[in-house]
Motif scaffolding. Structure first.
Motif, mmCIF file in Angstrom:
data_model
loop_
_atom_site.group_PDB
_atom_site.id
_atom_site.type_symbol
_atom_site.label_atom_id
_atom_site.label_comp_id
_atom_site.label_asym_id
_atom_site.label_seq_id
_atom_site.Cartn_x
_atom_site.Cartn_y
_atom_site.Cartn_z
ATOM 1 N N CYS A 1 0.864 -1.181 0.000
ATOM 2 C CA CYS A 1 0.000 0.000 0.000
ATOM 3 C C CYS A 1 0.897 1.225 0.000
ATOM 4 C CB CYS A 1 -0.936 0.002 1.214
ATOM 5 S SG CYS A 1 -0.080 0.200 2.771
ATOM 6 N N GLY B 1 2.883 4.330 1.240
ATOM 7 C CA GLY B 1 3.368 4.781 2.548
ATOM 8 C C GLY B 1 4.356 3.823 3.190
ATOM 9 N N LYS C 1 -0.507 -1.316 8.688
ATOM 10 C CA LYS C 1 -0.758 -0.759 7.344
ATOM 11 C C LYS C 1 -1.828 -1.594 6.666
ATOM 12 C CE LYS C 1 0.445 -4.246 5.055
ATOM 13 N NZ LYS C 1 -0.319 -4.928 4.072
ATOM 14 N N ASN D 1 -8.187 -0.751 6.332
ATOM 15 C CA ASN D 1 -8.407 -0.028 7.599
ATOM 16 C C ASN D 1 -9.051 -0.893 8.687
ATOM 17 O OD1 ASN D 1 -8.149 2.415 9.052
ATOM 18 N ND2 ASN D 1 -10.305 2.909 8.753
ATOM 19 N N HIS E 1 -5.646 5.420 12.899
ATOM 20 C CA HIS E 1 -5.098 5.495 11.539
ATOM 21 C C HIS E 1 -4.186 4.305 11.276
ATOM 22 C CE1 HIS E 1 -6.517 9.495 10.605
ATOM 23 N NE2 HIS E 1 -5.922 10.018 11.660
ATOM 24 N N VAL F 1 -1.330 3.012 7.992
ATOM 25 C CA VAL F 1 -0.656 3.493 6.784
ATOM 26 C C VAL F 1 -1.385 2.946 5.544
ATOM 27 C CG1 VAL F 1 1.525 3.439 5.495
ATOM 28 C CG2 VAL F 1 1.551 3.561 8.012
ATOM 29 N N GLY F 2 -1.661 3.782 4.578
ATOM 30 C CA GLY F 2 -2.184 3.344 3.277
ATOM 31 C C GLY F 2 -3.652 3.612 3.022
ATOM 32 N N ASP G 1 -5.661 6.243 3.763
ATOM 33 C CA ASP G 1 -6.045 7.580 3.281
ATOM 34 C C ASP G 1 -5.787 7.725 1.775
ATOM 35 O OD1 ASP G 1 -6.868 10.412 3.865
ATOM 36 O OD2 ASP G 1 -4.878 10.779 3.026
ATOM 37 N N THR G 2 -4.660 7.219 1.323
ATOM 38 C CA THR G 2 -4.350 7.329 -0.113
ATOM 39 C C THR G 2 -5.377 6.542 -0.930
ATOM 40 O OG1 THR G 2 -2.016 7.412 0.483
ATOM 41 C CG2 THR G 2 -2.523 7.079 -1.848
ATOM 42 N N PRO H 1 1.851 8.132 -1.936
ATOM 43 C CA PRO H 1 1.111 8.294 -0.672
ATOM 44 C C PRO H 1 0.661 9.731 -0.434
ATOM 45 C CG PRO H 1 3.455 7.869 -0.266
ATOM 46 C CD PRO H 1 3.232 7.674 -1.730
ATOM 47 N N ASP I 1 -0.903 9.995 4.846
ATOM 48 C CA ASP I 1 -0.216 8.707 4.967
ATOM 49 C C ASP I 1 1.282 8.869 5.214
ATOM 50 O OD1 ASP I 1 -2.095 6.682 5.006
ATOM 51 O OD2 ASP I 1 -2.341 6.666 2.836
#
Ligand code: F6P
Length: 351
Positions: A14, A16, A130, A134, A141, A143-144, A146-147, A281, A285
């Motif tokens: 993903c 980030g 990550k 989600n 949060h 990593v990955g 939001d992008t 990203p 992220d």
């Protein structure tokens, strides 16, 4: 004491991941003077005791460090747990590399495997969450995600104009496995009329009625449907030619809606697929990746193990990996505030 630490990326890639690697290498080198080894292809790399020394600014191009905004992972990854039947060899590989500690970046499946190895090998281990899905618990949060949401929203922006021009129903199938976070967030941010997630069963009749209502009473002749790949139908009495697992959820709904509307609806389907996993990203992220990487190194310096870094109330905390795994994969609660928000805005979300 100078440490030799390993870092690996495991599970589906993903955006980030490289930003995490950059943060770990820079912080561990600059502030602790540790040696950092990149383990290629996650547990496969450990199995064969392979490692790549990672040096600060080692990838500099004219002074630019590309890791901050490069998608994917420079270490490579695997998303099958098939190395797990070789636990002893993995532990032996870890010993051969003479690692003092390991940082593993992964989703709930990978973190569960790495936690098992940590216990078996008595490793000093810190996890970094990550996933575009989600679905890792106890962190606000990962990593990955939001992008991926931004990628879907951009696709929805584009599809809205072509749908409106032809009075069409656009069905957009998104990833997320058994969780609907991706569909829910992107559907709301992208102006969808219908959002279908695994946690809330839908009916074809319900969608059909909603589309008719939009067309006849709200002067909206086109519609955007965001459907998660794992969405659940409540009543599949209206089966058409396509059976759900073989053709994908988007195609299934398209066929059912055609049949339900007696071919009155002009429908097109887009499956976004791995486009959601690629790309540069987002700023958020990169920020999460950098803060997670920095804190993971500090936790190792403090002698911590069996922890995962988690975003909680605006800062990064260390939480028990075992507790995270007990609550993952995290699914969307039916009373989630975003479900209530979507419903308040007249979005059809199922029963
Ligand atoms: O878990 C991340 C994810 O992208 C899911 O959303 C999706 O179902 C799956 O991985 C796809 O996996 P693969 O890359 O093996 O096709």
């Amino acid at each position: 004491m100078q440490k030799k630490i390993g870092i690996l990326t495991s599970g589906g890639d993903c955006p980030g991941l490289n930003a995490v690697i950059r943060a770990v290498v820079n912080h561990a080198t600059l502030n602790y003077n540790w040696q950092v080894l990149g383990i290629p292809y996650a547990t496969k790399g450990l199995l064969s005791a392979k490692a790549i020394p990672l040096k600060i600014h080692s990838l500099n191009l004219r002074g630019i460090d590309p890791l901050l905004n490069m998608g994917g992972t420079i270490l490579g990854s695997i998303n099958k747990g098939d190395t797990l039947n070789q636990i002893e060899q993995i532990l032996a590989g870890y010993r051969t590399l003479a690692l003092d500690a390991l940082i593993g970046i992964g989703g709930d499946g990978s973190l569960a495997i790495l936690n098992q190895l940590r216990i078996a090998g008595n490793w000093q281990f810190i996890g970094i969450p990550k996933t575009i899905d989600n679905d890792v618990a106890i962190t606000e949060h990962v990593v990955g995600f939001d992008t991926a949401v931004n990628t879907i929203v951009e696709a929805l922006n584009r599809l809205t104009f072509t749908a409106a021009s032809h009075d069409r129903v656009m069905i957009v199938e998104v990833m997320g496995r058994s969780a609907g976070h991706l569909a829910l967030h992107a559907g709301i941010a992208g102006g969808a009329d219908v959002i279908l997630i695994p946690e809330i069963p839908y009916t074809i009749k319900g969608i059909c009625a909603h589309l008719q209502e939009l067309r006849h009473n709200c002067d909206r002749k086109f519609a955007i449907i965001v459907v998660a790949e794992g969405a659940q139908i409540a009543d599949d009495s209206a089966h058409t030619s396509c059976s759900r697992p073989s053709c994908g959820m988007g195609q299934y709904i398209a066929d059912e809606l055609r049949s339900c509307s007696h071919d009155q609806l002009d429908i097109r389907t887009s499956v976004l697929g791995h486009i959601q996993r690629g790309g540069i990203p987002s700023a958020l992220d990169r920020l999460i990746a950098t803060a997670f990487g920095k804190t993971a190194v500090d936790l190792l310096a403090n002698g911590e193990t069996g922890k995962m870094v988690a975003w909680q109330s605006g800062r990064v905390e260390a939480v028990s990996l075992t507790e995270v795994l007990a609550h993952s994969p995290l699914r969307v609660a039916s009373h989630h505030y975003l479900v209530e928000t979507a419903r308040a805005l007249g979005i059809y979300m199922g029963l």
